[in-house]
Design a protein around this motif. Sequence first.
Motif, mmCIF file in Angstrom:
data_model
loop_
_atom_site.group_PDB
_atom_site.id
_atom_site.type_symbol
_atom_site.label_atom_id
_atom_site.label_comp_id
_atom_site.label_asym_id
_atom_site.label_seq_id
_atom_site.Cartn_x
_atom_site.Cartn_y
_atom_site.Cartn_z
ATOM 1 N N THR A 1 0.850 -1.180 0.000
ATOM 2 C CA THR A 1 0.000 0.000 0.000
ATOM 3 C C THR A 1 0.889 1.234 0.000
ATOM 4 O O THR A 1 1.837 1.325 0.780
ATOM 5 C CB THR A 1 -0.905 0.012 1.234
ATOM 6 N N GLN B 1 -0.692 8.386 -1.572
ATOM 7 C CA GLN B 1 -0.817 9.203 -2.783
ATOM 8 C C GLN B 1 -1.221 10.625 -2.431
ATOM 9 O O GLN B 1 -1.987 11.262 -3.133
ATOM 10 C CB GLN B 1 -1.850 8.604 -3.733
ATOM 11 N N ARG C 1 -5.080 11.981 -2.265
ATOM 12 C CA ARG C 1 -5.938 10.950 -2.843
ATOM 13 C C ARG C 1 -5.861 9.679 -1.998
ATOM 14 O O ARG C 1 -4.961 9.555 -1.169
ATOM 15 C CB ARG C 1 -5.473 10.664 -4.281
ATOM 16 N N PRO C 2 -6.786 8.746 -2.184
ATOM 17 C CA PRO C 2 -6.716 7.508 -1.401
ATOM 18 C C PRO C 2 -5.420 6.766 -1.671
ATOM 19 O O PRO C 2 -4.757 6.989 -2.689
ATOM 20 C CB PRO C 2 -7.921 6.717 -1.903
ATOM 21 N N LYS D 1 -2.954 3.560 -2.523
ATOM 22 C CA LYS D 1 -3.008 2.609 -3.621
ATOM 23 C C LYS D 1 -2.429 1.287 -3.154
ATOM 24 O O LYS D 1 -1.387 1.254 -2.513
ATOM 25 C CB LYS D 1 -2.191 3.152 -4.808
ATOM 26 N N THR E 1 -4.759 -2.775 -9.547
ATOM 27 C CA THR E 1 -4.582 -1.569 -8.746
ATOM 28 C C THR E 1 -5.843 -1.357 -7.914
ATOM 29 O O THR E 1 -6.940 -1.314 -8.457
ATOM 30 C CB THR E 1 -4.335 -0.343 -9.630
ATOM 31 N N GLU F 1 -7.709 0.872 -4.849
ATOM 32 C CA GLU F 1 -7.668 2.090 -4.037
ATOM 33 C C GLU F 1 -8.127 1.771 -2.614
ATOM 34 O O GLU F 1 -9.127 1.080 -2.410
ATOM 35 C CB GLU F 1 -8.553 3.176 -4.650
ATOM 36 N N LYS G 1 -8.980 3.343 1.198
ATOM 37 C CA LYS G 1 -9.240 4.529 2.014
ATOM 38 C C LYS G 1 -8.715 4.261 3.422
ATOM 39 O O LYS G 1 -9.147 3.318 4.092
ATOM 40 C CB LYS G 1 -10.752 4.788 2.075
#
Lengths: 167, 329
Positions: free
Chosen positions: B194, B197, B200-201, B203, B252, B254, B256
């Motif tokens: 992980t 970013q 942004r959330p 990755k 990929t 995302e 949170k």
Amino acid sequence: MLYAAVLIVVGLVLQVSVLARLGLPGAVPDLLLLVVVGMAMTYGPTAGCVIGFAAGLCADLAPPADHAAGRYAFVLCVAGYAAGLFASRNRQSALTPILVVVVLAALTTVLYAGVGALVGDTAARDVGLGHLMVTSVVYDAVLAPFVVPLVMAGARRTDPQPMLPII
Amino acid sequence: MRDTRRSRMILVLLLAISFALITVDIRGGRNSPVSHVRDWASAVFGPAEEATADAVDPIGRAIDAVRDAGSHEDEKKKLQQENARLRQELENIELDRNRVAELDRLLRVAAVGQYKIKPARVVAVGAAQSFSWTVTIDAGSGDGIKPDMTVVNGEGLVGRVTSVGPMTATVLLATDPGFSVGSRMAGSMEIGITTGQGDRPMKLSLLNGQAQVKTGDRLVTFGSQGGRPFVPGVPVGEVTEIRATPGALTKTVEVKPFVKFTSLDTVGVVVEPPRTDPRDAVLPPAPGQQQPPAPVAPAAATPATTPPASGKPQANGRPPKNEPTTGRD
């Protein structure tokens, strides 16, 4: 005679309605004593003790009073006699009234408590006689230079020889 | 007038009358003749006294007002100060309550994961325009903090310690683009990396391209050699979106993060890793899903009393067995 009566009434009313309600710590300034001292120093011990007796009797009977009638009359009678005696035997100066008042303020406080003790009123022991005596001496000494000469001057001018029928 | 013998007689007479009066008054009580005289006297003096009192009352009140003006001013000032202080206290209570709740959650994480943590507070936040997501905490080398320790809070993974001063330490947040952590899916045990970013959330790159991932899956750290920089079992985040990368073997995903990085306050630095991997026990119970009872080890959860000497986890702390370890990338 009339002058003395008016002054006693005015002094008594002012004492209970004004001076007593100032809420001063300790004793209340004794305006009646100052009036009696002023007149006794003018007229002498005989008139002094009569006027003191009359003033004391008024104070004993007038509304806020709740003690045995005659108690304050006794005290002020002695005070008037003493003040008249003192004034007639010494040369008078500006300080004489203050001196007389200081002595008599202490004396009347003790005497009043003493008479009360004789008839079984021991409240004086509980309220702290020393504190009362000191404060009453201070207040009366402060008031004396203003009140006593004024009373004496008024007495000499309006009523130089009091027409006391019994004397 | 100056006849002292006569005047003495009068004095004695008057004093005798006084005593007689006193005696009569006391003996007579309510029905004594003196009480009638007293009634007359009060009829005469009463109105005079009342009128005098009415006349001097306004003057007395004016004097009272002047005398009390100063003390009223003082009292007003005092009350205003007290009011301000109480209001501040009231606001602080809200803040304190939040802190207590945060600390509670942190303790729960520490207890369930068997981490030995050192609590600290965020005292400074790095500027976002510097393109690095860092915060300063008020614990340093004096508290046993060393570089590359895991930082958690009640929600999960916050970041890792990068540099340590005597009193403070800098923490690289999990949202920083340079931040990567080896993670494992709570349900399927699949592992991946992980990466932060920024705003942004995060990755997630799963090593197994065929792994079944669905949104709502949750991630925990799987730990590093010697528990540094990451101890195992810390909740990282929740899968929100899955994208197949064209031409790449891995998907990929995302993620949170559980932690709200904008409102960080109380955090805990893990100064000693757990002896055994807590796996996904630290994760809060998922909605609509029964979580197995979490192993609680109170002995390990003594964050407030951690002596500085215990800040050497790698010296005696054994690395987790049978777990693939990964250094930071």
